[in-house]
Scaffold this motif. Sequence first.
Motif, PDB file in Angstrom:
ATOM      1  N   THR B  33     -87.584  12.300  17.690  1.00  0.00           N
ATOM      2  CA  THR B  33     -86.904  11.747  16.521  1.00  0.00           C
ATOM      3  C   THR B  33     -87.493  12.436  15.290  1.00  0.00           C
ATOM      4  OG1 THR B  33     -88.473  10.001  16.004  1.00  0.00           O
ATOM      5  CG2 THR B  33     -86.847   9.529  17.710  1.00  0.00           C
ATOM      6  N   ASP B  34     -86.937  12.127  14.146  1.00  0.00           N
ATOM      7  CA  ASP B  34     -87.501  12.685  12.910  1.00  0.00           C
ATOM      8  C   ASP B  34     -88.202  11.604  12.094  1.00  0.00           C
ATOM      9  OD1 ASP B  34     -85.376  11.195  12.145  1.00  0.00           O
ATOM     10  OD2 ASP B  34     -84.230  12.842  11.262  1.00  0.00           O
ATOM     11  N   ASP B  35     -88.469  10.487  12.729  1.00  0.00           N
ATOM     12  CA  ASP B  35     -89.116   9.355  12.058  1.00  0.00           C
ATOM     13  C   ASP B  35     -90.631   9.575  12.035  1.00  0.00           C
ATOM     14  OD1 ASP B  35     -89.931   6.950  11.077  1.00  0.00           O
ATOM     15  OD2 ASP B  35     -89.681   5.900  13.000  1.00  0.00           O
ATOM     16  N   ILE B  36     -91.191   9.680  10.842  1.00  0.00           N
ATOM     17  CA  ILE B  36     -92.614  10.011  10.752  1.00  0.00           C
ATOM     18  C   ILE B  36     -93.513   8.905  11.299  1.00  0.00           C
ATOM     19  CG2 ILE B  36     -92.295  11.558   8.789  1.00  0.00           C
ATOM     20  CD1 ILE B  36     -93.313   9.278   6.982  1.00  0.00           C
ATOM     21  N   LEU B  37     -93.059   7.666  11.220  1.00  0.00           N
ATOM     22  CA  LEU B  37     -93.908   6.575  11.710  1.00  0.00           C
ATOM     23  C   LEU B  37     -94.116   6.647  13.214  1.00  0.00           C
ATOM     24  CD1 LEU B  37     -92.818   3.435   9.641  1.00  0.00           C
ATOM     25  CD2 LEU B  37     -94.889   4.820   9.435  1.00  0.00           C
ATOM     26  N   ASP B 109     -92.236   4.147   5.748  1.00  0.00           N
ATOM     27  CA  ASP B 109     -91.394   4.898   6.672  1.00  0.00           C
ATOM     28  C   ASP B 109     -90.997   6.268   6.129  1.00  0.00           C
ATOM     29  OD1 ASP B 109     -89.805   4.081   4.681  1.00  0.00           O
ATOM     30  OD2 ASP B 109     -88.328   3.039   5.923  1.00  0.00           O
ATOM     31  N   SER B 110     -91.450   6.585   4.907  1.00  0.00           N
ATOM     32  CA  SER B 110     -91.087   7.889   4.346  1.00  0.00           C
ATOM     33  C   SER B 110     -92.302   8.700   3.911  1.00  0.00           C
ATOM     34  CB  SER B 110     -90.152   7.719   3.141  1.00  0.00           C
ATOM     35  OG  SER B 110     -90.801   6.970   2.123  1.00  0.00           O
ATOM     36  N   ILE B 111     -93.465   8.095   3.955  1.00  0.00           N
ATOM     37  CA  ILE B 111     -94.639   8.836   3.485  1.00  0.00           C
ATOM     38  C   ILE B 111     -95.899   8.230   4.080  1.00  0.00           C
ATOM     39  CG2 ILE B 111     -95.001   7.446   1.407  1.00  0.00           C
ATOM     40  CD1 ILE B 111     -95.712  10.025  -0.075  1.00  0.00           C
ATOM     41  N   VAL B 112     -96.849   9.109   4.353  1.00  0.00           N
ATOM     42  CA  VAL B 112     -98.179   8.686   4.772  1.00  0.00           C
ATOM     43  C   VAL B 112     -99.154   9.350   3.805  1.00  0.00           C
ATOM     44  CG1 VAL B 112     -99.941   8.754   6.569  1.00  0.00           C
ATOM     45  CG2 VAL B 112     -97.528   8.479   7.189  1.00  0.00           C
ATOM     46  N   LYS B 132     -88.595  13.473   6.530  1.00  0.00           N
ATOM     47  CA  LYS B 132     -88.140  13.547   7.920  1.00  0.00           C
ATOM     48  C   LYS B 132     -88.793  14.740   8.612  1.00  0.00           C
ATOM     49  CE  LYS B 132     -85.224  10.115   7.694  1.00  0.00           C
ATOM     50  NZ  LYS B 132     -85.441   8.863   8.470  1.00  0.00           N
ATOM     51  N   LEU B 133     -89.045  14.560   9.875  1.00  0.00           N
ATOM     52  CA  LEU B 133     -89.651  15.640  10.640  1.00  0.00           C
ATOM     53  C   LEU B 133     -88.542  16.556  11.184  1.00  0.00           C
ATOM     54  CD1 LEU B 133     -92.439  13.649  12.488  1.00  0.00           C
ATOM     55  CD2 LEU B 133     -92.763  15.510  10.841  1.00  0.00           C
ATOM     56  N   ILE B 206    -101.798  20.911  12.211  1.00  0.00           N
ATOM     57  CA  ILE B 206    -101.983  19.603  12.851  1.00  0.00           C
ATOM     58  C   ILE B 206    -100.783  19.320  13.763  1.00  0.00           C
ATOM     59  CG2 ILE B 206    -102.283  17.137  12.509  1.00  0.00           C
ATOM     60  CD1 ILE B 206    -103.561  17.684   9.833  1.00  0.00           C
ATOM     61  N   TYR B 207    -101.095  18.829  14.955  1.00  0.00           N
ATOM     62  CA  TYR B 207    -100.061  18.469  15.933  1.00  0.00           C
ATOM     63  C   TYR B 207    -100.029  16.949  16.059  1.00  0.00           C
ATOM     64  CZ  TYR B 207    -100.375  23.411  17.141  1.00  0.00           C
ATOM     65  OH  TYR B 207    -100.382  24.783  17.080  1.00  0.00           O
ATOM     66  N   PHE B 208     -98.843  16.385  15.883  1.00  0.00           N
ATOM     67  CA  PHE B 208     -98.658  14.939  15.956  1.00  0.00           C
ATOM     68  C   PHE B 208     -97.836  14.603  17.202  1.00  0.00           C
ATOM     69  CE2 PHE B 208     -99.090  15.992  11.485  1.00  0.00           C
ATOM     70  CZ  PHE B 208    -100.003  15.066  11.024  1.00  0.00           C
ATOM     71  N   ALA B 209     -98.423  13.770  18.052  1.00  0.00           N
ATOM     72  CA  ALA B 209     -97.696  13.361  19.261  1.00  0.00           C
ATOM     73  C   ALA B 209     -97.061  11.997  19.038  1.00  0.00           C
ATOM     74  CB  ALA B 209     -98.646  13.303  20.458  1.00  0.00           C
ATOM     75  N   ARG B 210     -95.915  11.854  19.626  1.00  0.00           N
ATOM     76  CA  ARG B 210     -95.173  10.611  19.440  1.00  0.00           C
ATOM     77  C   ARG B 210     -95.937   9.428  20.038  1.00  0.00           C
ATOM     78  NH1 ARG B 210     -88.839   9.630  21.055  1.00  0.00           N
ATOM     79  NH2 ARG B 210     -88.602   7.684  19.930  1.00  0.00           N
TER      80      ARG B 210
END
Lengths: 505, 238
Positions: B33-37, B109-112, B132-133, B206-210
Motif C-alpha cells: 500500500t502507499d499508507d505510511i502508517l 496518517d500523512s507524516i511522521v 504517500k509511499l 532506510i528500508y521500511f517493512a510493512r
Amino acid sequence: MSNIIEDRILDFLDGHLESHDEEELLHRLAVSPEKRGLLREHLKLREAVSGATKTEQLSVPTNVTASLYRKLAYNGYAGASLGSAVSVTRPMLQAVPAMKAAAPVAAKGYSIASMLSFAVVSFFLGIGFTSIVSQDSPTQLASNAQSVSGNTLYSAHSAPVRSLVNPRGEEPAERPYTAWQPVAYEKRQTIEVEPLLVYSGVKVASSVVDPAASVAMDHAHAFSEPQINSSFFEDKEVELVERVPIRDLSFDHFTATVPVGSSRSYVDRPSGPVDSPELEEDPTFVTASRQVTEVDPKYPSLRGDFEDDKMSPLNFHFGDYAKAPASTYISVRSGGGRLPGSDLSFSGSLSELRLSYQLSDLLVIKASFGELAPWENSAQLMGQNGDGLSLIGVKPTLNFHNVIGGELGFKIDPFIPLELSAGGLVDYETGAFYPRGSILTSLSLTRDFSILMGIEAVLYSFDVDASVESQMKYYQSKNPAVRDGLPKHSLSGFIGPTIEAAWHF
Amino acid sequence: MKHVKRLAAFFLLGLFGLNGCVSEPDETTSGRTDDILSYYMPRTTEFKYLYQYSGFFSGKRDSLFNVDYLGRTAVQPGRSIDGHWPIEQYTVSSIDGLRSVVVDLYVSDSIVVDYGTDCSTNAERFLPLKGKLRVGNHWTAANNFKATDNYNISFLATVVAHYDKMTVPTKQTYNDVWQVNYEVTGTIPTGVNPPKEYLPKARRVIYFARGIGKVYEIAFSPLSEKQWENSLVSVDRR
C-alpha cells in the motif's frame, strides 16, 4: 470296362462326348444302378471341388504346383517358371483387393497427406523409398497376374491361408517388415486347420467323399498334415479339436489363434506327401478345409499380404492394421516444444524411458522415468542496486527435473490409429507434479520395433514464489532484495512434437 | 464414430484446458500500500525492537540497541516546535544500559516526525515518512539539521523502490519493503570537518517493512562508501 465307363462319364461331364456316344452312355447308365452310382459320385465330387474353389478354402502344395508345371512343360508350355508363378500368384491375388481398398481412401485428402508424411519419414530413415523401388507396383502385379490367369487351380488361393502357409516351404525373412506400417491393435484371428488330402483326380473319386469317415480309399495317394509351429504360440493359443483318422494314420484337426496379416509361417506343411506309395499320376486336385475367421471383425484387413512380405508406402492404407507386434513394449521417448504465449522459441523438452502395457483394445497404461528440462521463470541474482543491495529477479532458466511418470492412454481409430494419453510426472526430488497429455500415432518398422509420433504437452504452474525463497536463502549473506512485482506462479512447460522408439516383447 | 469424436474433443479440451488449472502468470506477491502508517513502527508497548549497529561507534565494531515505544508519557512534553500534538515518545538504549535517550515523536496518517531528544527545537527534527509511499515521491526530511557543531544540513527524501522481500545482514527476511533514500544537502563551513555521512551528497538509506517499520538502515559517504549500517535483529514481546 469300369474305367472306360468312368472315362466316358468324365468326358460327358466335361461336354467332350460326341452325340451318339452320349446316347450310348446314357443308355448304359439307365440300365445299370452301379454306373448311375458312379455318376452320382462324380457329380458330388465336382460339387465339392467347385464349392471349395468358390469359398476360397483351397490350398495347393508346392509339389502339386511342380507337377502341373511339369505337365505344362511336357505339353510345350514355355511361360513363366514355377518360381515366378508362385511368387506372382500371391501378390497378384492380393493386389486386387488392395487396389480396390486403396481407391476410396485415395479420395480422402488426409490419405495423400499422410502418405507424404510417412514417405518423408521413410526417407529420413533411409528405408521407405528403397522399398518403393524394389517393390512390385500394383500395376506390375496385375500385369503378372494376367500371365497365369488361365490357371483356375491357383486362383482358388485364399488370402488368409496364404498368409499362414508359405507355398514354397521357405522360412520367411527374420524381419520381413521393411516399410512403414501402422500398428494400433494386435488383431488376431482364429484359424481352423484340418488335414489335407491330396488325391489324383478322377481315378480316386469314388473313394474320396468324406476323409474323416475313414472309408477305404484305395486310390488316395497322399496325405499331408499341417504342423503347428509351436515356437510361435503359447499353449492356450492352440487347441486340438480332434484327431482325424485317415486310412491308418491320424492327423490333428486344431484351431490356432494367430495375428491378422501375419507374414510368418505359423502353420507349416511338409513339402511333399507323407504317404504316397502308390502314386500313379501326379495329383491335380487338392481338398482341404481351412476355415479362417477373424476374432474382431471391427478392423477388417483391407490390405493383402505381399509375396516377399514387403509393402510399399505407396500401397499404404491407414485403415489396415497389420500385425501389431505385441501389447507390451519398452520405449525411449523424446520431445519438446514451446509454450503458447511465450517469447521463447523453445521452452522445454522431455526425455524418458517408458514401459507400456495394453490393458485392452482401448486402454493402455504406461510408466516412465526420465528428465524434464523446461525453461522456467526462476528467481536469479540479477546484480546490485545503487546502494549495494543484491537484487533477486526472475528470468527464464533451463531447469532439470528427474521425474517418474504414469499415464493412461485411450486408443481410438477415427481415420488413423491414435493414442490419446493423459497423466503426470512427479519430480522425485522435490515432489512437484507436472500434468501431461499426448496424441500419438504408431508405425511399425519391424514386427518387434515401432515408432510412435505425435504431439505432447506438459503444462504446469511453476511456483515462482518458492524459487524466490530458495534464492533468498542461497544469497542470504548478500542481503538480497526481491524486485517488486514478481509473479507468484508462471505457466511453464511446452507443447510440441515427440517421437518414441518402441521395442515390443 | 460419433463417440470417438466426442472422446477426442473431450481429450483435446482437457489437454489445452490445462492452462485453466494453473494460476494466472501475472499474479504477484505484492500486497503493498502507499499508507505510511503501515510501514512505521507499530505504536504499542507490547513489543520491543532490537537493532544492531555496525561501525557506528569508533573502536567498537557492533552495538546492540533496544528501541521501546513509550507512548504518551505521564509528563507530556506539550506541543512541538511546529505545533504538532500529541507528542509520543520512545527510547533508544544500549543493551548494556550505559547509553539511553528518549526521542519525541509525532505520527499522523500523512507524516511522521522524529524530533530527537527535544521537540521544542528543530535541531534534530527529521521526517522519515511523509505523504504517500510511491516511487519518486520526495520531500524535505530535515532542514537545518544539526549534524555537528556549527554545521547544519538538510535531507532530501525520495521514495526509491519497493521490494517484495529482502534479507537484512542479521539474516532476517521481511516482506513488502519500501526503500527511502535521504540525501544530504548543505554547505560545509570553513574549518569544520564533519563525518562523511553528513557531507553533501552523502545519503542515508532506510528500508521500511510493512507492519514492522525500519528494518535496515545504511549511511553512505558521498562516494558511496558505507559508513555504518543498522539492522533489525528481532521484535520481541515485552
